[in-house]
Design an enzyme around this catalytic site. Structure first.
Site, mmCIF file in Angstrom:
data_model
loop_
_atom_site.group_PDB
_atom_site.id
_atom_site.type_symbol
_atom_site.label_atom_id
_atom_site.label_comp_id
_atom_site.label_asym_id
_atom_site.label_seq_id
_atom_site.Cartn_x
_atom_site.Cartn_y
_atom_site.Cartn_z
ATOM 1 N N GLU A 226 -3.776 1.899 -2.917
ATOM 2 C CA GLU A 226 -3.968 3.346 -2.716
ATOM 3 C C GLU A 226 -2.944 4.265 -3.651
ATOM 4 O OE1 GLU A 226 -5.369 5.390 1.133
ATOM 5 O OE2 GLU A 226 -4.298 3.914 1.896
ATOM 6 N N ASP B 90 2.641 4.656 5.162
ATOM 7 C CA ASP B 90 2.311 3.989 6.408
ATOM 8 C C ASP B 90 2.391 2.678 6.342
ATOM 9 O OD1 ASP B 90 -0.031 4.296 5.155
ATOM 10 O OD2 ASP B 90 -1.062 5.496 6.742
ATOM 11 N N HIS B 91 2.273 1.889 5.405
ATOM 12 C CA HIS B 91 2.539 0.659 5.283
ATOM 13 C C HIS B 91 3.777 0.192 4.627
ATOM 14 C CE1 HIS B 91 -2.069 -0.478 5.146
ATOM 15 N NE2 HIS B 91 -2.123 0.986 4.746
ATOM 16 N N ASN C 179 0.862 -1.269 -0.103
ATOM 17 C CA ASN C 179 0.063 -0.018 0.024
ATOM 18 C C ASN C 179 0.744 1.159 -0.067
ATOM 19 O OD1 ASN C 179 -1.610 2.321 0.887
ATOM 20 N ND2 ASN C 179 -3.028 0.890 1.834
ATOM 21 N N ASP D 211 -1.814 -6.170 5.824
ATOM 22 C CA ASP D 211 -1.506 -6.543 4.738
ATOM 23 C C ASP D 211 -1.309 -8.005 4.485
ATOM 24 O OD1 ASP D 211 -1.048 -3.513 3.402
ATOM 25 O OD2 ASP D 211 -0.149 -3.607 5.405
#
Length: 259
Positions: free
Chosen positions: A34, A249-250, A7, A220
């Site tokens: 995203e 942030d992933h 992501n 995830d």
């Protein structure tokens, strides 16, 4: 075949982070979530220069998924079946041709907050559609990988403090039950098949010092059909990427298949 999910939280804003990781990790296939851009806005040239073909299912400013592949790719479909008027770009799938053909399905499952409410209803309905597609892949005995940001914390060992998340849509009992119903069809959670330890996370919020404190969650996932699970040789989380400049942030999660 090395397959990863990531992501990216805005591909144009994080293009340097993406390129640096691609050069370092050298995955054969990447499922992005995203991307937050329409198809024409994807920074194709920079990624293509690294040898990747690109297929996107974009959306202006929100959502958006993509497949990057250094291997031949065919039979691309966009949108999760079961709701033809769904305007949210959250699903893309294709067949990647290695020694074995692998059907890769990239997904960005709805967050669902605030719950209860219409956003949570949409999340659960989307998960039911996902279960139907997953069941069809199993019925076809397809070698398939369903990978992406599931926005599901499967169990207490997948978050730093379950009490913080107990009323969140990512951790509510109906969410976890819907995820478990998909697993129960016969799918393998690649990470948990290779490492059962708690404290393995894939997301850390930008706020409250979550990354330096390791206040993370695991949302995830890569779920494998039996044919794909038989080929699994390794799975890992590139958590170090979270500590770089202007990160998502992933972080990426990857598998190696003998395919």
């Amino acid at each position: 075949m090395k397959i990863a999910t990531f992501n990216i939280n805005g591909v144009r804003a994080r293009i340097i982070a993406l390129l640096d990781w691609l050069k370092e990790a050298k995955p054969d296939v990447v499922l992005l979530q995203e991307i937050k851009t329409v198809d024409d806005g994807f920074p194709r040239l920079e990624v293509e220069e690294l040898g990747y073909a690109i297929e996107t299912h974009g959306q202006k400013g929100f959502n958006g998924v993509a497949i990057l592949s250094r291997l031949p790719i065919e039979d691309i479909t966009r949108g999760l079946p079961g709701y033809d008027t769904d305007e949210q770009a959250r699903w893309i799938e294709a067949t990647v041709i290695g020694e074995t053909a692998v059907r890769v399905c990239g997904l960005y499952l709805p967050n669902g907050n605030p719950a209860p409410g219409p956003k949570y209803d949409y999340k659960l309905a989307w998960m039911e559609r996902l279960r139907a597609r997953a069941s069809a892949l199993l019925a076809e005995e397809t070698c398939a990988v369903l990978a992406g940001d599931y926005n599901v914390i499967p169990s207490t060992k997948d978050c730093w403090d379950p009490r913080i998340w107990e009323k969140d849509a990512l951790f509510l009992p109906p969410t976890r039950a819907a995820y478990q119903r998909i697993l129960n069809l016969g799918f393998t959670d690649a990470l948990r098949a290779t490492d059962a330890h708690p404290g393995i996370y894939t997301f850390w919020d930008y706020q409250a010092g979550a990354w330096p404190k390791n206040h993370g969650i695991r949302i995830d996932h890569l779920l494998l059909t039996p044919a794909a699970a038989d080929l699994l040789t390794a799975c890992g989380v590139d958590s170090h990427v979270r500590g770089r400049e202007k990160p998502s942030d992933h972080v990426p999660v990857w598998i190696d298949l003998a395919a």
